[in-house]
Scaffold this active site. Structure first.
Site, PDB file in Angstrom:
ATOM      1  N   GLU A  91      16.832 -36.444  52.481  1.00  0.00           N
ATOM      2  CA  GLU A  91      18.111 -35.784  52.247  1.00  0.00           C
ATOM      3  C   GLU A  91      19.263 -36.757  52.386  1.00  0.00           C
ATOM      4  O   GLU A  91      19.182 -37.748  53.108  1.00  0.00           O
ATOM      5  CB  GLU A  91      18.270 -34.594  53.199  1.00  0.00           C
ATOM      6  CG  GLU A  91      18.124 -34.932  54.662  1.00  0.00           C
ATOM      7  CD  GLU A  91      18.129 -33.676  55.541  1.00  0.00           C
ATOM      8  OE1 GLU A  91      17.183 -32.877  55.438  1.00  0.00           O
ATOM      9  OE2 GLU A  91      19.070 -33.520  56.320  1.00  0.00           O
ATOM     10  N   CYS A 104      26.189 -40.222  53.082  1.00  0.00           N
ATOM     11  CA  CYS A 104      25.336 -40.510  54.236  1.00  0.00           C
ATOM     12  C   CYS A 104      23.899 -40.536  53.728  1.00  0.00           C
ATOM     13  O   CYS A 104      23.408 -39.560  53.171  1.00  0.00           O
ATOM     14  CB  CYS A 104      25.523 -39.405  55.270  1.00  0.00           C
ATOM     15  SG  CYS A 104      24.375 -39.510  56.646  1.00  0.00           S
ATOM     16  N   CYS A 111      11.124 -40.117  61.219  1.00  0.00           N
ATOM     17  CA  CYS A 111      11.632 -41.097  62.177  1.00  0.00           C
ATOM     18  C   CYS A 111      10.698 -41.093  63.383  1.00  0.00           C
ATOM     19  O   CYS A 111      10.097 -40.074  63.711  1.00  0.00           O
ATOM     20  CB  CYS A 111      13.042 -40.685  62.613  1.00  0.00           C
ATOM     21  SG  CYS A 111      13.822 -41.824  63.775  1.00  0.00           S
ATOM     22  N   CYS A 115      14.370 -38.831  69.490  1.00  0.00           N
ATOM     23  CA  CYS A 115      15.541 -38.305  70.210  1.00  0.00           C
ATOM     24  C   CYS A 115      15.421 -36.789  70.357  1.00  0.00           C
ATOM     25  O   CYS A 115      15.038 -36.080  69.420  1.00  0.00           O
ATOM     26  CB  CYS A 115      16.837 -38.659  69.497  1.00  0.00           C
ATOM     27  SG  CYS A 115      17.090 -40.439  69.406  1.00  0.00           S
ATOM     28  N   CYS A 118      17.283 -34.164  67.881  1.00  0.00           N
ATOM     29  CA  CYS A 118      17.346 -34.488  66.454  1.00  0.00           C
ATOM     30  C   CYS A 118      16.180 -33.884  65.683  1.00  0.00           C
ATOM     31  O   CYS A 118      15.019 -34.018  66.083  1.00  0.00           O
ATOM     32  CB  CYS A 118      17.365 -36.004  66.288  1.00  0.00           C
ATOM     33  SG  CYS A 118      17.454 -36.525  64.570  1.00  0.00           S
ATOM     34  N   GLY A 158      16.079 -41.236  59.879  1.00  0.00           N
ATOM     35  CA  GLY A 158      15.482 -42.558  60.066  1.00  0.00           C
ATOM     36  C   GLY A 158      16.301 -43.475  60.948  1.00  0.00           C
ATOM     37  O   GLY A 158      17.482 -43.243  61.181  1.00  0.00           O
ATOM     38  N   GLU A 159      15.632 -44.509  61.444  1.00  0.00           N
ATOM     39  CA  GLU A 159      16.310 -45.523  62.251  1.00  0.00           C
ATOM     40  C   GLU A 159      16.414 -46.786  61.388  1.00  0.00           C
ATOM     41  O   GLU A 159      15.401 -47.468  61.160  1.00  0.00           O
ATOM     42  CB  GLU A 159      15.512 -45.775  63.543  1.00  0.00           C
ATOM     43  CG  GLU A 159      15.920 -46.998  64.326  1.00  0.00           C
ATOM     44  CD  GLU A 159      17.425 -47.116  64.587  1.00  0.00           C
ATOM     45  OE1 GLU A 159      18.060 -46.122  64.987  1.00  0.00           O
ATOM     46  OE2 GLU A 159      17.979 -48.206  64.369  1.00  0.00           O
ATOM     47  N   SER A 190      24.143 -46.956  61.598  1.00  0.00           N
ATOM     48  CA  SER A 190      24.057 -46.322  62.916  1.00  0.00           C
ATOM     49  C   SER A 190      22.671 -46.553  63.512  1.00  0.00           C
ATOM     50  O   SER A 190      21.656 -46.341  62.854  1.00  0.00           O
ATOM     51  CB  SER A 190      24.307 -44.822  62.738  1.00  0.00           C
ATOM     52  OG  SER A 190      24.165 -44.151  63.956  1.00  0.00           O
ATOM     53  N   SER A 213      24.424 -45.152  68.810  1.00  0.00           N
ATOM     54  CA  SER A 213      24.264 -43.795  69.335  1.00  0.00           C
ATOM     55  C   SER A 213      24.011 -43.902  70.831  1.00  0.00           C
ATOM     56  O   SER A 213      22.901 -44.186  71.252  1.00  0.00           O
ATOM     57  CB  SER A 213      23.086 -43.111  68.639  1.00  0.00           C
ATOM     58  OG  SER A 213      23.329 -43.068  67.254  1.00  0.00           O
ATOM     59  N   LEU A 214      25.053 -43.683  71.599  1.00  0.00           N
ATOM     60  CA  LEU A 214      24.938 -43.894  73.044  1.00  0.00           C
ATOM     61  C   LEU A 214      24.524 -42.595  73.741  1.00  0.00           C
ATOM     62  O   LEU A 214      23.520 -42.532  74.429  1.00  0.00           O
ATOM     63  CB  LEU A 214      26.277 -44.437  73.577  1.00  0.00           C
ATOM     64  CG  LEU A 214      26.290 -44.935  75.012  1.00  0.00           C
ATOM     65  CD1 LEU A 214      25.279 -46.047  75.230  1.00  0.00           C
ATOM     66  CD2 LEU A 214      27.698 -45.439  75.380  1.00  0.00           C
ATOM     67  N   HIS A 215      25.339 -41.557  73.576  1.00  0.00           N
ATOM     68  CA  HIS A 215      25.030 -40.197  74.024  1.00  0.00           C
ATOM     69  C   HIS A 215      24.896 -39.991  75.534  1.00  0.00           C
ATOM     70  O   HIS A 215      24.679 -38.851  75.981  1.00  0.00           O
ATOM     71  CB  HIS A 215      23.759 -39.636  73.354  1.00  0.00           C
ATOM     72  CG  HIS A 215      23.798 -39.678  71.852  1.00  0.00           C
ATOM     73  ND1 HIS A 215      24.923 -39.411  71.115  1.00  0.00           N
ATOM     74  CD2 HIS A 215      22.822 -39.946  70.934  1.00  0.00           C
ATOM     75  CE1 HIS A 215      24.645 -39.524  69.824  1.00  0.00           C
ATOM     76  NE2 HIS A 215      23.391 -39.853  69.688  1.00  0.00           N
ATOM     77  N   ASN A 289      24.793 -30.513  67.290  1.00  0.00           N
ATOM     78  CA  ASN A 289      24.460 -29.495  66.311  1.00  0.00           C
ATOM     79  C   ASN A 289      23.129 -28.890  66.750  1.00  0.00           C
ATOM     80  O   ASN A 289      22.101 -29.556  66.643  1.00  0.00           O
ATOM     81  CB  ASN A 289      24.308 -30.218  64.956  1.00  0.00           C
ATOM     82  CG  ASN A 289      24.700 -29.354  63.800  1.00  0.00           C
ATOM     83  OD1 ASN A 289      24.624 -28.132  63.881  1.00  0.00           O
ATOM     84  ND2 ASN A 289      25.101 -29.984  62.727  1.00  0.00           N
ATOM     85  N   CYS A 332      21.100 -33.828  60.961  1.00  0.00           N
ATOM     86  CA  CYS A 332      20.054 -34.713  60.445  1.00  0.00           C
ATOM     87  C   CYS A 332      18.710 -34.031  60.328  1.00  0.00           C
ATOM     88  O   CYS A 332      18.188 -33.510  61.302  1.00  0.00           O
ATOM     89  CB  CYS A 332      19.852 -35.893  61.391  1.00  0.00           C
ATOM     90  SG  CYS A 332      21.347 -36.745  61.746  1.00  0.00           S
TER      91      CYS A 332
HETATM   92  N1  SAH Z   1      18.671 -43.427  63.928  1.00  0.00           N
HETATM   93  C1  SAH Z   1      20.066 -43.725  63.806  1.00  0.00           C
HETATM   94  C2  SAH Z   1      20.768 -43.044  62.638  1.00  0.00           C
HETATM   95  C3  SAH Z   1      20.432 -41.625  62.317  1.00  0.00           C
HETATM   96  S1  SAH Z   1      21.021 -40.348  63.375  1.00  0.00           S
HETATM   97  C4  SAH Z   1      20.772 -43.435  65.111  1.00  0.00           C
HETATM   98  O1  SAH Z   1      20.130 -42.997  66.051  1.00  0.00           O
HETATM   99  O2  SAH Z   1      21.968 -43.700  65.213  1.00  0.00           O
HETATM  100  C5  SAH Z   1      22.758 -40.289  63.153  1.00  0.00           C
HETATM  101  C6  SAH Z   1      23.513 -39.765  64.357  1.00  0.00           C
HETATM  102  O3  SAH Z   1      23.374 -38.353  64.491  1.00  0.00           O
HETATM  103  C7  SAH Z   1      23.042 -40.362  65.664  1.00  0.00           C
HETATM  104  O4  SAH Z   1      24.131 -40.636  66.489  1.00  0.00           O
HETATM  105  C8  SAH Z   1      22.199 -39.223  66.222  1.00  0.00           C
HETATM  106  O5  SAH Z   1      22.019 -39.374  67.595  1.00  0.00           O
HETATM  107  C9  SAH Z   1      23.023 -38.035  65.828  1.00  0.00           C
HETATM  108  N2  SAH Z   1      22.331 -36.743  65.843  1.00  0.00           N
HETATM  109  C10 SAH Z   1      21.070 -36.459  65.492  1.00  0.00           C
HETATM  110  N3  SAH Z   1      20.807 -35.150  65.626  1.00  0.00           N
HETATM  111  C11 SAH Z   1      21.948 -34.592  66.057  1.00  0.00           C
HETATM  112  C12 SAH Z   1      22.309 -33.256  66.388  1.00  0.00           C
HETATM  113  N4  SAH Z   1      21.443 -32.255  66.301  1.00  0.00           N
HETATM  114  N5  SAH Z   1      23.577 -33.044  66.814  1.00  0.00           N
HETATM  115  C13 SAH Z   1      24.459 -34.070  66.901  1.00  0.00           C
HETATM  116  N6  SAH Z   1      24.179 -35.325  66.605  1.00  0.00           N
HETATM  117  C14 SAH Z   1      22.931 -35.598  66.194  1.00  0.00           C
END
Ligand code: SAH
Length: 345
Positions: A91, A104, A111, A115, A118, A158-159, A190, A213-215, A289, A332
């Protein structure tokens, strides 16, 4: 078969010699693929039938089949589901901003980063996308929307740094002046934070934006959300980010998805500030999300605002990411996943 759309112009020139063709043919083919966005050799009107046949015998010409489009009634965001030649689906999302259109793209089918919040990772990694399949997402969307794409973010499924060589080749082709010629500064990659690859990317000295993506602001909390945190500590990540800035002069973007009751407290914000204050950076706060497979909830509006205000008071650049396409499975991997679930029923 050689994947012709993943070849550089130089490689194509050499290959024309192998075929006994004049090297200017390479540029003609390249322009058809990367500028005029042709969907097949058949469209290439200044290429002879004989050469088209040779090409068809030697090269694979990738092309995506658009199998679904969902348009948000809130903000016009469009989400595309594309089928690849082997039947896998990916997608991509098209977003309109004041400063231009942004796409995007996905970098892998599935992947393997795992995480917790995700949807893309729930069934693991199927395979890497080729450079051509990454380009094709942008090319197909350009054809379908009839609008120029000015920004590309590699933030879909994907990463990207887990598909490093293909990613670099994709960037080379996308920014090539003989192709779409998108500026490096308009590309964001990212990553969940694969430290050695971040350093290798820094050494390339590209002008692309690196988003991390720190989180979470402590290793323990990050480990709860992102398995990659077991491999690389936040300290190592910060050093890699600072190295990236030193090598490229590009400000780092930190992505921080706010998960209710998990990483959105005043203490979390305080720790984040102490971590990133020394860096030249920008923070994107993303209200998580929620996906149906997990029970994470979004932070409430008050916590989001408090988190943002605290960062701002400490002179940190911060934006709350507008939630584009919330009504169309914007998160995603959600659309792809739903498609697969439906086709299994
Ligand atoms: N693998 C890469 C790029 C893809 S994810 C990465 O980890 O950065 C793109 C971004 O969306 C990342 O910051 C990921 O952590 C975030 N993401 C994934 N699922 C999400 C969700 N359900 N709600 C909010 N952010 C999300």
């Amino acid at each position: 078969m050689i994947d012709i759309k993943s070849m550089t112009l130089e490689e194509l020139r050499e290959d024309m010699n192998v075929l006994g063709e004049k090297s200017f043919r390479a540029k003609q083919l390249y322009e058809w693929m990367h500028k005029k966005l042709a969907e097949s050799f058949d469209e290439m009107t200044n290429i002879s039938g004989a050469l088209k046949e040779k090409c068809a015998g030697r090269y694979e010409y990738t092309n995506l089949k658009c199998i679904r489009v969902q348009e948000s009634s809130i903000d016009g965001t469009k989400k595309f589901l594309f089928e690849l030649a082997d039947g896998n689906v990916v997608e991509s999302v098209w977003m309109q901003y004041k400063h231009g259109n942004s796409v995007c793209i996905s970098s892998q089918v599935g992947c393997r980063m795992g995480c917790a919040f995700c949807a893309s990772t729930l069934d693991g990694l199927v395979r890497n996308l080729t450079p051509s399949e990454m380009l094709d997402q942008i090319y197909a969307i350009t054809r379908l929307t009839k609008e120029r794409v000015s920004n590309v973010v590699v933030m879909g499924t994907g990463e990207p740094l887990d598909n490093y060589e293909n990613l670099l080749r994709f960037i080379r082709l996308l920014t090539d002046e003989e192709g779409l010629h998108i500026s490096q500064r308009n590309i964001t990659v990212s990553t969940c934070g694969i430290v050695p690859k971040m350093r290798r990317l820094a050494d390339q000295k590209l002008q692309i934006t690196l988003a991390l993506s720190l989180h979470a602001s402590s290793d323990d909390k990050r480990k709860e959300l992102m398995p990659i945190a077991n491999k690389y500590s936040i300290q190592e990540l910060m050093e890699a980010c600072s190295y990236y800035f030193d090598q490229t002069g590009r400000r780092i973007t930190f992505e921080y998805s706010l998960v209710g009751g998990v990483n959105d407290s005043d203490e979390d914000a305080g720790r984040l500030i102490r971590l990133i204050r020394p860096l030249n950076c920008h923070v994107n706060l993303i209200p998580v999300n929620p996906i149906k497979e997990r029970d994470f909830v979004q932070s409430d509006t008050d916590s989001i605002t408090a988190f943002k205000n605290k960062l701002e008071k400490n002179q940190i650049n911060v934006t709350i990411r507008r939630e584009m396409g919330r009504d169309i499975d914007g998160a995603c991997g959600q659309l792809r996943r739903r498609h697969i679930e439906q086709s299994l029923q």
